[in-house]
Scaffold this motif. Structure first.
Motif, PDB file in Angstrom:
ATOM      1  N   GLN A  73      -6.793  -9.964   7.179  1.00 26.22           N
ATOM      2  CA  GLN A  73      -7.884  -8.828   7.083  1.00 26.22           C
ATOM      3  C   GLN A  73      -7.393  -7.508   6.916  1.00 26.22           C
ATOM      4  N   ALA A  74      -6.346  -7.232   7.623  1.00 21.90           N
ATOM      5  CA  ALA A  74      -5.847  -6.171   7.655  1.00 21.90           C
ATOM      6  C   ALA A  74      -5.236  -5.809   6.245  1.00 21.90           C
ATOM      7  N   VAL A  75      -4.562  -6.806   5.598  1.00 20.20           N
ATOM      8  CA  VAL A  75      -3.971  -6.656   4.166  1.00 20.20           C
ATOM      9  C   VAL A  75      -5.069  -6.376   3.327  1.00 20.20           C
ATOM     10  N   ILE A  79      -5.641  -3.375   0.683  1.00 17.63           N
ATOM     11  CA  ILE A  79      -5.608  -3.603  -0.963  1.00 17.63           C
ATOM     12  C   ILE A  79      -7.058  -3.314  -1.363  1.00 17.63           C
ATOM     13  N   THR A  80      -7.907  -3.373  -0.738  1.00 18.78           N
ATOM     14  CA  THR A  80      -9.412  -2.996  -1.280  1.00 18.78           C
ATOM     15  C   THR A  80      -9.478  -1.347  -1.285  1.00 18.78           C
ATOM     16  N   THR A  81      -8.837  -0.972  -0.365  1.00 22.54           N
ATOM     17  CA  THR A  81      -8.903   0.663   0.017  1.00 22.54           C
ATOM     18  C   THR A  81      -7.897   1.404  -1.384  1.00 22.54           C
ATOM     19  N   LEU A  82      -6.926   0.749  -1.574  1.00 24.79           N
ATOM     20  CA  LEU A  82      -5.868   1.329  -2.539  1.00 24.79           C
ATOM     21  C   LEU A  82      -6.091   1.190  -3.988  1.00 24.79           C
TER      22      LEU A  82
END
Length: 83
Positions: A73-75, A79-82
């Protein structure tokens, strides 16, 4: 000069995406350089795109470190943020 190289790389990515290619870039297109950072889940290396000579940071994850749902979930959030 580096701005022109980065722009050329970005244009190449856009062109490949417009052709509906799932993976616009391949790791074989880069010269892998020095490690510039490391975190709990990933390592960051300096890489140079062979064709355009653009220098970027490439973050790689080891699958064995991503077995827990929390890590995945952290990854995913990163990815979603970037993107």
């Amino acid at each position: 000069m580096e701005d022109k190289r980065l722009q050329a790389l970005l244009e190449m990515i856009q062109e490949k995406r417009s052709k509906s290619e799932d993976q616009p870039l391949d790791l074989k297109e880069f010269q892998i350089g020095l490690k510039i950072g490391q975190g709990a889940f990933a390592m960051v290396r300096r890489v140079t795109h062979k064709e355009t000579k653009a220098v970027i940071a490439l973050k790689t994850y080891e699958k064995k470190n991503l077995k827990q749902d929390e890590a995945q979930q952290a990854v995913h959030n990163e990815i979603t943020t970037l993107s």
